[in-house]
Design an enzyme around this catalytic site. Structure first.
Site, mmCIF file in Angstrom:
data_model
loop_
_atom_site.group_PDB
_atom_site.id
_atom_site.type_symbol
_atom_site.label_atom_id
_atom_site.label_comp_id
_atom_site.label_asym_id
_atom_site.label_seq_id
_atom_site.Cartn_x
_atom_site.Cartn_y
_atom_site.Cartn_z
ATOM 1 N N GLU A 19 8.246 -59.703 -11.358
ATOM 2 C CA GLU A 19 8.975 -58.784 -12.233
ATOM 3 C C GLU A 19 9.565 -59.451 -13.478
ATOM 4 O O GLU A 19 10.791 -59.630 -13.594
ATOM 5 C CB GLU A 19 10.062 -58.061 -11.429
ATOM 6 N N GLU B 209 4.975 -53.919 -4.493
ATOM 7 C CA GLU B 209 6.261 -53.492 -3.923
ATOM 8 C C GLU B 209 6.413 -51.999 -4.091
ATOM 9 O O GLU B 209 6.123 -51.442 -5.155
ATOM 10 C CB GLU B 209 7.463 -54.141 -4.633
HETATM 11 O O1 IFM Z 1 15.120 -56.327 -3.962
HETATM 12 C C1 IFM Z 1 14.346 -56.142 -5.096
HETATM 13 C C2 IFM Z 1 13.336 -57.242 -5.237
HETATM 14 O O2 IFM Z 1 13.940 -58.485 -5.310
HETATM 15 C C3 IFM Z 1 12.486 -57.055 -6.470
HETATM 16 N N1 IFM Z 1 11.991 -55.715 -6.585
HETATM 17 C C4 IFM Z 1 12.883 -54.619 -6.351
HETATM 18 C C5 IFM Z 1 13.640 -54.811 -5.052
HETATM 19 C C6 IFM Z 1 14.585 -53.637 -4.807
HETATM 20 O O3 IFM Z 1 15.535 -53.553 -5.827
#
Ligand code: IFM
Length: 444
Positions: free
Chosen positions: A170, A354
């Site tokens: 990210e 994710e």
């Molecule tokens: O917990 C985070 C993760 O570290 C990165 N993506 C989003 C998740 C939820 O906020």
């Protein structure tokens, strides 16, 4: 909802299911000789993190990883997405490695393979070694070379057994969230720092890809997070505001890696602050990758705002929300999958790296009912199937997360896991969503 509406048979035969985690959020940073990180000092500063909680113990995955991998394997998952802590491997950020840290990732890797789980690594998931933060962290162009060194050390040890690797989780969070909004470490609110961090994070991505190619590694990707920008109305001002949000959040990083260019609405505010010669870095940033990862959770309703660039405001939306206050908008996942393939990646495999929701889950008589999470995941996987049926090359889906964990500035309150963690006793209890996923993945 207590069951998923799909089984594995509803997806292509080689479609991969996994769960995603990250080092600082679960391992327990106080263990095993890891060096201090910018998250430790950020969390120790009053007002930054709920109850000033940090990752010292987290889920104690450092000592309990075998139990956790047993849970992942028993759920019928194919893959385990984890990250490697830079400060655990190189406590000073560069220089002498911490043998205990390298041994830990070695054991973790072998433990995945012993259970039939494919190791899917992310090199960096946000815990920058403090000595490098002291030198300016992501604002310092040298971070490309520091990160290359870290990549060489950690992948020199475990790279031979990785199924896939992505350098950075990210980039938007590393750049904008941490340097413009100040919500994550190092907590800056400065447009110049932001521009540099956003560019350097991509430079570091490219350097890591070069290093891993040099090590003979394959199946290397990039992982971006996305939020669908929904204009509050059809006025030209609202449309322009949503376009700027989209450019900064979604298109900047995709554009850098896949087009060697940044989108105009983002450059409008950032270009004066980019480092000299930034265009020359695109030959490194555009190093070819083998897949593109999408992290997707929500959308934002965007309206115009007076004042300095970027001239937009995030507004409250009408849709049902998760424990994070994020609107549930599965269509956004479909839209990103189709748009990414059509405009940036073509035939390159896409992976949902994710997706998931935080929910105020509680244990009742040893069980944790979380029908909301089952419904959330079901709806998003339905959109994944829709994209696949239209020819979008989506090849995997990772649920965030295996375990309840440290949700950064929000501490331990937001529960994203399909396994409940009691943060006093560290006892793990699989939730209803875990059992439902296991049924869906292992059904014959
Ligand atoms: O917990 C985070 C993760 O570290 C990165 N993506 C989003 C998740 C939820 O906020």
């Amino acid at each position: 909802m207590t069951k998923f509406t799909f089984t594995r048979a509803d997806f292509p035969a080689d479609f991969l299911f996994g769960s995603a985690t990250s080092s600082y959020q679960i391992e327990g940073h106080a263990f095993g000789g890891a060096g201090p990180t910018h998250w430790d000092s950020f969390a120790a500063t009053p007002g930054n993190v709920v109850r000033a909680e940090n990752g010292d113990t987290a889920c104690d995955h450092y000592h309990r990883f075998e139990e956790d991998l047993d849970l992942a394997a028993a759920a019928g998952l194919d893959c385990y997405r984890f990250s490697t802590s830079w400060a655990r491997v190189l406590p000073e950020g560069t220089g002498t490695p911490n043998a205990e840290g390298l041994d830990f990732y070695d054991r973790l890797t072998d433990a995945m393979l012993e259970r039939g789980l494919k190791p899917c690594a992310t090199l960096y998931h946000w815990e920058l070694p403090q000595p490098l933060a002291d030198l300016g962290g992501w604002r310092n162009r040298d971070i490309g070379n520091w990160f290359a060194e870290f990549t060489e050390v950690i992948m020199g040890r475990i790279g031979d057994r990785m199924y896939s690797v992505a350098p950075i989780n990210e980039p938007w969070c590393v750049g904008w969230l941490s340097h413009f909004l100040g919500h994550h470490a190092p907590g800056l609110r400065d447009v110049r720092a932001t521009a540099r961090a956003m560019h350097h994070v991509l430079l570091a991505h490219g350097r890591a890809i070069e290093v891993m190619r040099g090590l003979g590694m394959s199946n290397l990707g990039a992982v971006f997070n996305f939020e669908w920008a929904h204009p509050v109305d059809n006025t030209p001002e609202a449309l322009a505001a949503a376009e700027t949000y989209d450019a900064i959040y979604n298109r900047f990083f995709l554009g850098g890696v896949f087009k060697g260019a940044y989108p105009e609405p983002a450059l409008k505010g950032l270009e004066p602050h980019l480092p000299k010669g930034w265009q020359d870095d695109f030959k490194t940033i555009t190093q070819p990758v083998d897949w593109c990862g999408l992290n997707y959770y929500t959308r934002k309703v965007i309206g115009p705002e007076a004042g300095p660039w970027p001239h937009y405001a995030e507004l409250d939306g009408p849709l049902p929300k998760t424990q994070m206050g994020w609107e549930i908008y599965p269509d956004g996942l479909y839209q990103f999958l189709t748009r990414t393939a059509a405009e940036y990646t073509g035939d390159l495999p896409l992976i949902v790296t994710e997706n998931g929701m935080a929910n105020a889950d509680v244990i009742r008589d040893g069980t944790v009912p979380d029908p909301e999470r089952i419904a959330y995941v079901d709806a998003h996987l339905e959109r994944v199937r829709q994209a696949i049926s239209e020819g979008v090359p989506v090849e995997g889906y990772f649920l965030w997360s295996l375990l309840d964990n440290y949700e950064w500035a929000l501490g331990y309150e937001k529960r994203f896991g399909m396994v409940h963690v009691d943060f006093d006793t560290l006892v793990r209890t699989p939730k209803a969503s875990y059992h439902a996923l296991k049924d869906a993945l292992t059904a014959r």
